[in-house]
Scaffold this motif. Structure first.
Motif, PDB file in Angstrom:
ATOM      1  N   ALA A 106      -8.652  -7.882  -4.353  1.00  0.00           N
ATOM      2  CA  ALA A 106      -9.870  -7.365  -3.716  1.00  0.00           C
ATOM      3  C   ALA A 106     -11.074  -8.135  -4.231  1.00  0.00           C
ATOM      4  O   ALA A 106     -11.113  -8.542  -5.396  1.00  0.00           O
ATOM      5  N   ASP A 107     -12.073  -8.329  -3.346  1.00  0.00           N
ATOM      6  CA  ASP A 107     -13.291  -9.013  -3.782  1.00  0.00           C
ATOM      7  C   ASP A 107     -14.232  -8.032  -4.473  1.00  0.00           C
ATOM      8  O   ASP A 107     -13.887  -6.870  -4.714  1.00  0.00           O
ATOM      9  N   GLU A 108     -15.436  -8.497  -4.780  1.00  0.00           N
ATOM     10  CA  GLU A 108     -16.382  -7.684  -5.540  1.00  0.00           C
ATOM     11  C   GLU A 108     -16.802  -6.414  -4.801  1.00  0.00           C
ATOM     12  O   GLU A 108     -17.271  -5.454  -5.417  1.00  0.00           O
ATOM     13  N   THR A 109     -16.640  -6.403  -3.472  1.00  0.00           N
ATOM     14  CA  THR A 109     -16.994  -5.220  -2.675  1.00  0.00           C
ATOM     15  C   THR A 109     -15.808  -4.279  -2.479  1.00  0.00           C
ATOM     16  O   THR A 109     -15.945  -3.232  -1.853  1.00  0.00           O
ATOM     17  N   GLY A 110     -14.648  -4.669  -2.973  1.00  0.00           N
ATOM     18  CA  GLY A 110     -13.444  -3.861  -2.792  1.00  0.00           C
ATOM     19  C   GLY A 110     -12.642  -4.234  -1.565  1.00  0.00           C
ATOM     20  O   GLY A 110     -11.600  -3.635  -1.293  1.00  0.00           O
ATOM     21  N   LEU A 111     -13.077  -5.259  -0.815  1.00  0.00           N
ATOM     22  CA  LEU A 111     -12.389  -5.663   0.414  1.00  0.00           C
ATOM     23  C   LEU A 111     -11.152  -6.489   0.087  1.00  0.00           C
ATOM     24  O   LEU A 111     -11.196  -7.407  -0.733  1.00  0.00           O
ATOM     25  N   THR A 112     -10.062  -6.164   0.760  1.00  0.00           N
ATOM     26  CA  THR A 112      -8.832  -6.935   0.662  1.00  0.00           C
ATOM     27  C   THR A 112      -8.634  -7.699   1.958  1.00  0.00           C
ATOM     28  O   THR A 112      -8.561  -7.100   3.032  1.00  0.00           O
ATOM     29  N   GLN A 113      -8.572  -9.022   1.881  1.00  0.00           N
ATOM     30  CA  GLN A 113      -8.380  -9.828   3.071  1.00  0.00           C
ATOM     31  C   GLN A 113      -6.977  -9.655   3.627  1.00  0.00           C
ATOM     32  O   GLN A 113      -6.019  -9.393   2.887  1.00  0.00           O
ATOM     33  N   ARG A 114      -6.847  -9.830   4.942  1.00  0.00           N
ATOM     34  CA  ARG A 114      -5.567  -9.636   5.617  1.00  0.00           C
ATOM     35  C   ARG A 114      -4.458 -10.477   4.979  1.00  0.00           C
ATOM     36  O   ARG A 114      -3.341 -10.002   4.779  1.00  0.00           O
ATOM     37  N   ARG A 115      -4.786 -11.724   4.645  1.00  0.00           N
ATOM     38  CA  ARG A 115      -3.767 -12.616   4.110  1.00  0.00           C
ATOM     39  C   ARG A 115      -3.351 -12.256   2.689  1.00  0.00           C
ATOM     40  O   ARG A 115      -2.413 -12.846   2.148  1.00  0.00           O
ATOM     41  N   HIS A 116      -4.044 -11.285   2.079  1.00  0.00           N
ATOM     42  CA  HIS A 116      -3.694 -10.863   0.728  1.00  0.00           C
ATOM     43  C   HIS A 116      -2.841  -9.596   0.708  1.00  0.00           C
ATOM     44  O   HIS A 116      -2.667  -8.984  -0.351  1.00  0.00           O
ATOM     45  N   VAL A 117      -2.332  -9.204   1.853  1.00  0.00           N
ATOM     46  CA  VAL A 117      -1.381  -8.091   1.914  1.00  0.00           C
ATOM     47  C   VAL A 117      -0.019  -8.685   2.248  1.00  0.00           C
ATOM     48  O   VAL A 117       0.150  -9.288   3.314  1.00  0.00           O
TER      49      VAL A 117
ATOM     50  N   VAL B 115       0.378  -5.894   8.539  1.00  0.00           N
ATOM     51  CA  VAL B 115      -0.434  -5.566   7.370  1.00  0.00           C
ATOM     52  C   VAL B 115      -0.653  -4.065   7.219  1.00  0.00           C
ATOM     53  O   VAL B 115      -0.451  -3.491   6.157  1.00  0.00           O
ATOM     54  N   GLY B 116      -1.093  -3.409   8.310  1.00  0.00           N
ATOM     55  CA  GLY B 116      -1.388  -1.986   8.222  1.00  0.00           C
ATOM     56  C   GLY B 116      -2.533  -1.715   7.260  1.00  0.00           C
ATOM     57  O   GLY B 116      -3.473  -2.505   7.132  1.00  0.00           O
ATOM     58  N   ASP B 117      -2.446  -0.623   6.548  1.00  0.00           N
ATOM     59  CA  ASP B 117      -3.477  -0.221   5.592  1.00  0.00           C
ATOM     60  C   ASP B 117      -3.249  -0.928   4.252  1.00  0.00           C
ATOM     61  O   ASP B 117      -2.206  -0.715   3.622  1.00  0.00           O
ATOM     62  N   PRO B 118      -4.199  -1.762   3.789  1.00  0.00           N
ATOM     63  CA  PRO B 118      -4.011  -2.444   2.500  1.00  0.00           C
ATOM     64  C   PRO B 118      -3.836  -1.484   1.324  1.00  0.00           C
ATOM     65  O   PRO B 118      -3.316  -1.880   0.277  1.00  0.00           O
ATOM     66  N   MET B 119      -4.277  -0.229   1.497  1.00  0.00           N
ATOM     67  CA  MET B 119      -4.149   0.751   0.432  1.00  0.00           C
ATOM     68  C   MET B 119      -2.781   1.441   0.427  1.00  0.00           C
ATOM     69  O   MET B 119      -2.519   2.278  -0.435  1.00  0.00           O
ATOM     70  N   GLN B 120      -1.928   1.088   1.373  1.00  0.00           N
ATOM     71  CA  GLN B 120      -0.594   1.688   1.458  1.00  0.00           C
ATOM     72  C   GLN B 120       0.415   0.792   0.761  1.00  0.00           C
ATOM     73  O   GLN B 120       0.626  -0.349   1.159  1.00  0.00           O
TER      74      GLN B 120
ATOM     75  N   LEU C 185      -6.490  -6.696  -8.810  1.00  0.00           N
ATOM     76  CA  LEU C 185      -7.096  -7.859  -9.433  1.00  0.00           C
ATOM     77  C   LEU C 185      -8.328  -8.209  -8.610  1.00  0.00           C
ATOM     78  O   LEU C 185      -8.217  -8.566  -7.436  1.00  0.00           O
ATOM     79  N   GLN C 186      -9.500  -8.041  -9.220  1.00  0.00           N
ATOM     80  CA  GLN C 186     -10.723  -8.431  -8.519  1.00  0.00           C
ATOM     81  C   GLN C 186     -10.814  -9.951  -8.518  1.00  0.00           C
ATOM     82  O   GLN C 186     -10.663 -10.594  -9.564  1.00  0.00           O
ATOM     83  N   HIS C 187     -11.072 -10.497  -7.344  1.00  0.00           N
ATOM     84  CA  HIS C 187     -11.045 -11.955  -7.196  1.00  0.00           C
ATOM     85  C   HIS C 187     -12.115 -12.362  -6.195  1.00  0.00           C
ATOM     86  O   HIS C 187     -12.271 -11.705  -5.162  1.00  0.00           O
ATOM     87  N   PRO C 188     -12.874 -13.418  -6.465  1.00  0.00           N
ATOM     88  CA  PRO C 188     -13.896 -13.843  -5.502  1.00  0.00           C
ATOM     89  C   PRO C 188     -13.275 -14.128  -4.142  1.00  0.00           C
ATOM     90  O   PRO C 188     -12.158 -14.655  -4.060  1.00  0.00           O
ATOM     91  N   ARG C 189     -13.985 -13.766  -3.091  1.00  0.00           N
ATOM     92  CA  ARG C 189     -13.489 -14.037  -1.747  1.00  0.00           C
ATOM     93  C   ARG C 189     -13.399 -15.544  -1.541  1.00  0.00           C
ATOM     94  O   ARG C 189     -14.315 -16.291  -1.858  1.00  0.00           O
ATOM     95  N   THR C 190     -12.250 -15.998  -1.045  1.00  0.00           N
ATOM     96  CA  THR C 190     -12.035 -17.426  -0.862  1.00  0.00           C
ATOM     97  C   THR C 190     -12.025 -17.781   0.616  1.00  0.00           C
ATOM     98  O   THR C 190     -11.670 -16.960   1.462  1.00  0.00           O
ATOM     99  N   SER C 191     -12.424 -19.005   0.908  1.00  0.00           N
ATOM    100  CA  SER C 191     -12.451 -19.482   2.284  1.00  0.00           C
ATOM    101  C   SER C 191     -11.047 -19.879   2.721  1.00  0.00           C
ATOM    102  O   SER C 191     -10.295 -20.465   1.942  1.00  0.00           O
ATOM    103  N   PRO C 192     -10.680 -19.591   3.972  1.00  0.00           N
ATOM    104  CA  PRO C 192      -9.385 -20.039   4.471  1.00  0.00           C
ATOM    105  C   PRO C 192      -9.369 -21.513   4.856  1.00  0.00           C
ATOM    106  O   PRO C 192      -8.392 -22.002   5.398  1.00  0.00           O
ATOM    107  N   ALA C 193     -10.475 -22.238   4.607  1.00  0.00           N
ATOM    108  CA  ALA C 193     -10.535 -23.654   4.954  1.00  0.00           C
ATOM    109  C   ALA C 193      -9.422 -24.415   4.232  1.00  0.00           C
ATOM    110  O   ALA C 193      -9.118 -24.152   3.071  1.00  0.00           O
ATOM    111  N   ARG C 194      -8.812 -25.370   4.940  1.00  0.00           N
ATOM    112  CA  ARG C 194      -7.680 -26.108   4.395  1.00  0.00           C
ATOM    113  C   ARG C 194      -7.991 -27.605   4.340  1.00  0.00           C
ATOM    114  O   ARG C 194      -8.859 -28.104   5.036  1.00  0.00           O
TER     115      ARG C 194
END
Length: 286
Positions: A115-126, A131-136, A193-202
């Motif tokens: 999760a980032d500093e705001t508590g958001l979990t990106q789709r690709r991190h489930v 994906v459904g609910d990241p809290m499940q 694990l709190q982690h800075p939000r990362t860009s999906p740029a490749r």
């Protein structure tokens, strides 16, 4: 409980914050190892074991070095891998992990929620196809590299990380071996694990390694009839998703590299493992 952290030496402030968050755990880790992957280490807190490698061995190689250092101590049952720019925001993470492993002798891998500093979990991190609910939480077929726990007993039987992969898909390679040996993989969103939000740029190297390692995965672990199905699915998905001509060129270069080059021993998973993965929501064709 042992904790392992890889670093390239370019995040000394974030690394210190992570190690401080590990030190503040209600239940202390028995060992903490930091591996400088081809880079010198900054000053580490007292009691933290530092290992400086003369060259960058990649995620897989660096984690294997940390794993072996913890194994040598003889007193670690569970290994916790953490990204060097992550942060444990709760003080009971080690305790929760210990409780999970004590309750289930066939638990092989525990995947954290990123999760980032705001508590958001990106789709690709489930680690689920749906994906459904990241809290499940749920039983899953793969796990997140940034924050996870591994049974040392499982690693004794399945082997460690695939050194040659360097980075990308090393988690899937280990997960497939664990599943085929009848270990369970659990996504546990309460472990954050709190982690800075990362860009999906490749970049070109990412595309190449992703494609090469995906071919190696199929060649190493899939029953023969599933190899063309798996690789064909990913060719179609890559063509549909990739907008960069240079990215596609790098991807197909990596794909054919994966076909041409040695991939390590071939040990195809059992068909009952294929069925188990299908029941868990991710058959090994995607």
């Amino acid at each position: 409980m042992g904790v392992a952290v890889l670093t390239m030496g370019n995040r000394p402030v974030e690394l210190r914050a992570l190690l401080d968050s590990v030190a503040k755990q209600q239940e202390a880790a028995t060992r903490v190892v930091v591996v400088g992957n081809g880079a010198p280490l900054p000053e580490l807190p007292e009691g933290v074991i530092g290992v400086e490698l003369p060259e960058n061995l990649g995620v897989s190689g660096g984690r294997n070095v940390a794993m072996e250092r913890l194994r040598e101590s003889g007193d670690v049952d569970v290994l916790v891998d953490l990204d060097d720019d992550g942060l444990l925001i709760e003080a009971d993470v080690i305790t929760r992990i210990a409780d999970l492993y004590e309750a289930d002798p066939r638990l092989g891998i525990v995947s954290f929620r990123i999760a980032d500093e705001t508590g958001l979990t990106q789709r690709r991190h489930v680690p689920r196809l749906r994906v459904g609910d990241p809290m499940q939480g749920s039983e899953v077929t793969t796990f997140l590299g940034g924050g996870h726990a591994l049974s040392m007993r499982m690693l004794e039987g399945t082997g460690g990380w695939p050194d040659a992969f360097f980075f990308t898909h090393e988690e899937t390679d280990l997960a497939w071996r664990a599943l085929d040996a009848d270990w369970r993989i659990l996504y546990t969103p309460e472990l954050v694990l709190q982690h800075p939000r990362t860009s999906p740029a490749r970049h070109a190297e990412y595309y190449r390694m992703t494609a090469r390692n995906r071919v190696w995965l199929a060649r190493r672990h899939l029953p023969a009839p599933l190899v063309p199905a798996y690789l064909g699915t990913w060719i179609l998905l890559t063509l549909a998703r990739t907008r960069s001509v240079s990215g596609l060129k790098a991807w197909f270069g990596g794909f054919f590299e994966g076909v041409r080059t040695p991939c390590g021993p071939r040990r195809p998973m059992r068909w009952r493992t294929v069925w188990r993965m299908t029941r868990l929501g991710r058959p090994p064709v995607i």
